[in-house]
Design a protein around this motif. Structure first.
Motif, PDB file in Angstrom:
ATOM      1  N   ASP A  49       0.652  -1.078   0.219  1.00  0.00           N
ATOM      2  CA  ASP A  49       0.292  -0.165   0.160  1.00  0.00           C
ATOM      3  C   ASP A  49       0.526   1.059   0.343  1.00  0.00           C
ATOM      4  OD1 ASP A  49      -1.927  -1.889   0.289  1.00  0.00           O
ATOM      5  OD2 ASP A  49      -2.668  -1.712   1.604  1.00  0.00           O
ATOM      6  N   LEU A  50       2.052   0.812   0.629  1.00  0.00           N
ATOM      7  CA  LEU A  50       3.114   2.267   0.800  1.00  0.00           C
ATOM      8  C   LEU A  50       3.840   2.674  -0.496  1.00  0.00           C
ATOM      9  CD1 LEU A  50       4.136   1.912   4.334  1.00  0.00           C
ATOM     10  CD2 LEU A  50       2.796   2.967   3.437  1.00  0.00           C
ATOM     11  N   HIS A  51       4.017   1.212  -1.542  1.00  0.00           N
ATOM     12  CA  HIS A  51       4.965   1.688  -2.859  1.00  0.00           C
ATOM     13  C   HIS A  51       3.998   3.269  -3.665  1.00  0.00           C
ATOM     14  CE1 HIS A  51       5.138  -3.150  -2.503  1.00  0.00           C
ATOM     15  NE2 HIS A  51       5.635  -2.209  -1.842  1.00  0.00           N
ATOM     16  N   PRO A  52       2.965   3.574  -3.644  1.00  0.00           N
ATOM     17  CA  PRO A  52       2.549   4.484  -4.877  1.00  0.00           C
ATOM     18  C   PRO A  52       3.578   5.547  -4.179  1.00  0.00           C
ATOM     19  CG  PRO A  52       0.991   3.580  -4.436  1.00  0.00           C
ATOM     20  CD  PRO A  52       1.636   2.806  -3.495  1.00  0.00           C
ATOM     21  N   LEU A  53       3.314   5.751  -2.930  1.00  0.00           N
ATOM     22  CA  LEU A  53       3.539   6.959  -1.884  1.00  0.00           C
ATOM     23  C   LEU A  53       5.233   7.378  -1.852  1.00  0.00           C
ATOM     24  CD1 LEU A  53       2.882   9.472  -0.165  1.00  0.00           C
ATOM     25  CD2 LEU A  53       3.134   7.904   1.512  1.00  0.00           C
ATOM     26  N   VAL A  54       5.776   6.451  -1.978  1.00  0.00           N
ATOM     27  CA  VAL A  54       7.210   6.422  -1.782  1.00  0.00           C
ATOM     28  C   VAL A  54       7.627   6.602  -3.143  1.00  0.00           C
ATOM     29  CG1 VAL A  54       9.456   4.921  -1.498  1.00  0.00           C
ATOM     30  CG2 VAL A  54       7.519   4.683   0.426  1.00  0.00           C
ATOM     31  N   ASP A  55       7.081   5.593  -4.024  1.00  0.00           N
ATOM     32  CA  ASP A  55       7.436   6.125  -5.827  1.00  0.00           C
ATOM     33  C   ASP A  55       7.003   7.701  -5.934  1.00  0.00           C
ATOM     34  OD1 ASP A  55       7.062   6.573  -7.826  1.00  0.00           O
ATOM     35  OD2 ASP A  55       5.538   5.237  -8.898  1.00  0.00           O
ATOM     36  N   GLU A  56       6.345   8.339  -5.527  1.00  0.00           N
ATOM     37  CA  GLU A  56       5.625  10.019  -5.958  1.00  0.00           C
ATOM     38  C   GLU A  56       6.745  10.699  -5.003  1.00  0.00           C
ATOM     39  OE1 GLU A  56       2.768  13.280  -4.351  1.00  0.00           O
ATOM     40  OE2 GLU A  56       2.169  11.669  -4.529  1.00  0.00           O
ATOM     41  N   THR A  74       7.162  -1.325 -10.556  1.00  0.00           N
ATOM     42  CA  THR A  74       6.495  -2.376 -10.878  1.00  0.00           C
ATOM     43  C   THR A  74       6.705  -3.783  -9.561  1.00  0.00           C
ATOM     44  OG1 THR A  74       7.751  -3.004 -12.853  1.00  0.00           O
ATOM     45  CG2 THR A  74       6.090  -1.131 -13.139  1.00  0.00           C
ATOM     46  N   TYR A  75       7.798  -3.707  -9.366  1.00  0.00           N
ATOM     47  CA  TYR A  75       7.878  -5.140  -8.496  1.00  0.00           C
ATOM     48  C   TYR A  75       8.989  -3.834  -7.665  1.00  0.00           C
ATOM     49  CZ  TYR A  75      11.363  -8.752  -6.512  1.00  0.00           C
ATOM     50  OH  TYR A  75      11.327  -9.821  -6.357  1.00  0.00           O
ATOM     51  N   VAL A  76       8.515  -4.393  -5.751  1.00  0.00           N
ATOM     52  CA  VAL A  76       9.497  -4.011  -5.119  1.00  0.00           C
ATOM     53  C   VAL A  76       9.513  -5.358  -4.223  1.00  0.00           C
ATOM     54  CG1 VAL A  76       9.353  -3.067  -2.950  1.00  0.00           C
ATOM     55  CG2 VAL A  76       8.597  -2.188  -5.159  1.00  0.00           C
ATOM     56  N   ARG A  77      11.158  -5.390  -4.468  1.00  0.00           N
ATOM     57  CA  ARG A  77      11.633  -6.440  -3.595  1.00  0.00           C
ATOM     58  C   ARG A  77      11.968  -6.037  -2.229  1.00  0.00           C
ATOM     59  NH1 ARG A  77      17.882  -9.062  -3.084  1.00  0.00           N
ATOM     60  NH2 ARG A  77      17.707  -7.058  -4.849  1.00  0.00           N
ATOM     61  N   SER A  78      12.179  -5.056  -1.923  1.00  0.00           N
ATOM     62  CA  SER A  78      11.780  -5.407  -0.215  1.00  0.00           C
ATOM     63  C   SER A  78      12.095  -3.737  -0.232  1.00  0.00           C
ATOM     64  CB  SER A  78      13.926  -5.122   0.471  1.00  0.00           C
ATOM     65  OG  SER A  78      14.719  -4.886   0.189  1.00  0.00           O
ATOM     66  N   ILE A  79      11.636  -3.331   0.709  1.00  0.00           N
ATOM     67  CA  ILE A  79      11.501  -2.118   1.691  1.00  0.00           C
ATOM     68  C   ILE A  79      11.166  -1.906   3.200  1.00  0.00           C
ATOM     69  CG2 ILE A  79       8.946  -2.095   1.993  1.00  0.00           C
ATOM     70  CD1 ILE A  79       8.648   1.045   0.657  1.00  0.00           C
ATOM     71  N   SER A  80      12.127  -0.627   3.652  1.00  0.00           N
ATOM     72  CA  SER A  80      11.773  -1.051   5.169  1.00  0.00           C
ATOM     73  C   SER A  80      12.280   0.964   4.934  1.00  0.00           C
ATOM     74  CB  SER A  80      13.210  -0.966   5.636  1.00  0.00           C
ATOM     75  OG  SER A  80      14.581  -0.982   4.940  1.00  0.00           O
ATOM     76  N   PHE A  81      11.928   0.971   6.390  1.00  0.00           N
ATOM     77  CA  PHE A  81      11.130   2.575   6.894  1.00  0.00           C
ATOM     78  C   PHE A  81      12.694   2.689   8.299  1.00  0.00           C
ATOM     79  CE2 PHE A  81       8.149   1.900   5.042  1.00  0.00           C
ATOM     80  CZ  PHE A  81       8.015   2.727   3.464  1.00  0.00           C
ATOM     81  N   ARG A  82      13.287   4.282   8.524  1.00  0.00           N
ATOM     82  CA  ARG A  82      14.358   4.138   9.653  1.00  0.00           C
ATOM     83  C   ARG A  82      14.761   5.117   9.962  1.00  0.00           C
ATOM     84  NH1 ARG A  82      19.686   4.996   7.730  1.00  0.00           N
ATOM     85  NH2 ARG A  82      19.448   4.013   4.919  1.00  0.00           N
ATOM     86  N   SER A  83      14.303   5.523  11.208  1.00  0.00           N
ATOM     87  CA  SER A  83      14.884   6.834  11.675  1.00  0.00           C
ATOM     88  C   SER A  83      16.193   7.249  12.107  1.00  0.00           C
ATOM     89  CB  SER A  83      14.101   7.229  13.017  1.00  0.00           C
ATOM     90  OG  SER A  83      14.468   5.883  13.965  1.00  0.00           O
TER      91      SER A  83
END
Length: 83
Positions: A49-56, A74-83
């Motif tokens: 769900d977060l992919h379009p927001l990060v993309d933009e 079109t394909y996300v292998r991995s996504i992570s968030f950190r502070s």
């Protein structure tokens, strides 16, 4: 907040010829986008769900560049968030 994404994408738009390929993206996220991401996560959003927001956010550098440029994850292998 920082985001690390390994994704497949290419650019389309006037004057662009960058073919799609897998890319590693590491970038800071502005407070506005960070709040949106945290709110979505609190509401039960999945990483997908977060992919379009990060993309933009990444491609427009928070609205400061790339007017008219379009790219989609079109394909996300991995996504992570950190502070």
């Amino acid at each position: 907040m920082m985001v690390d994404v390994v994704t497949y994408f290419g650019f389309t738009g006037k004057g662009s010829s960058d073919d799609g390929r897998e890319r590693l993206i590491t970038t800071a996220i502005s407070p506005t986008y960070a709040k949106q991401i945290l709110d979505l996560q609190a509401a039960g959003a999945t990483e997908e769900d977060l992919h379009p927001l990060v993309d933009e956010a990444y491609l427009t550098e928070w609205g400061a560049r790339a007017k008219g440029l379009r790219a989609d994850f079109t394909y996300v292998r991995s996504i992570s968030f950190r502070s």
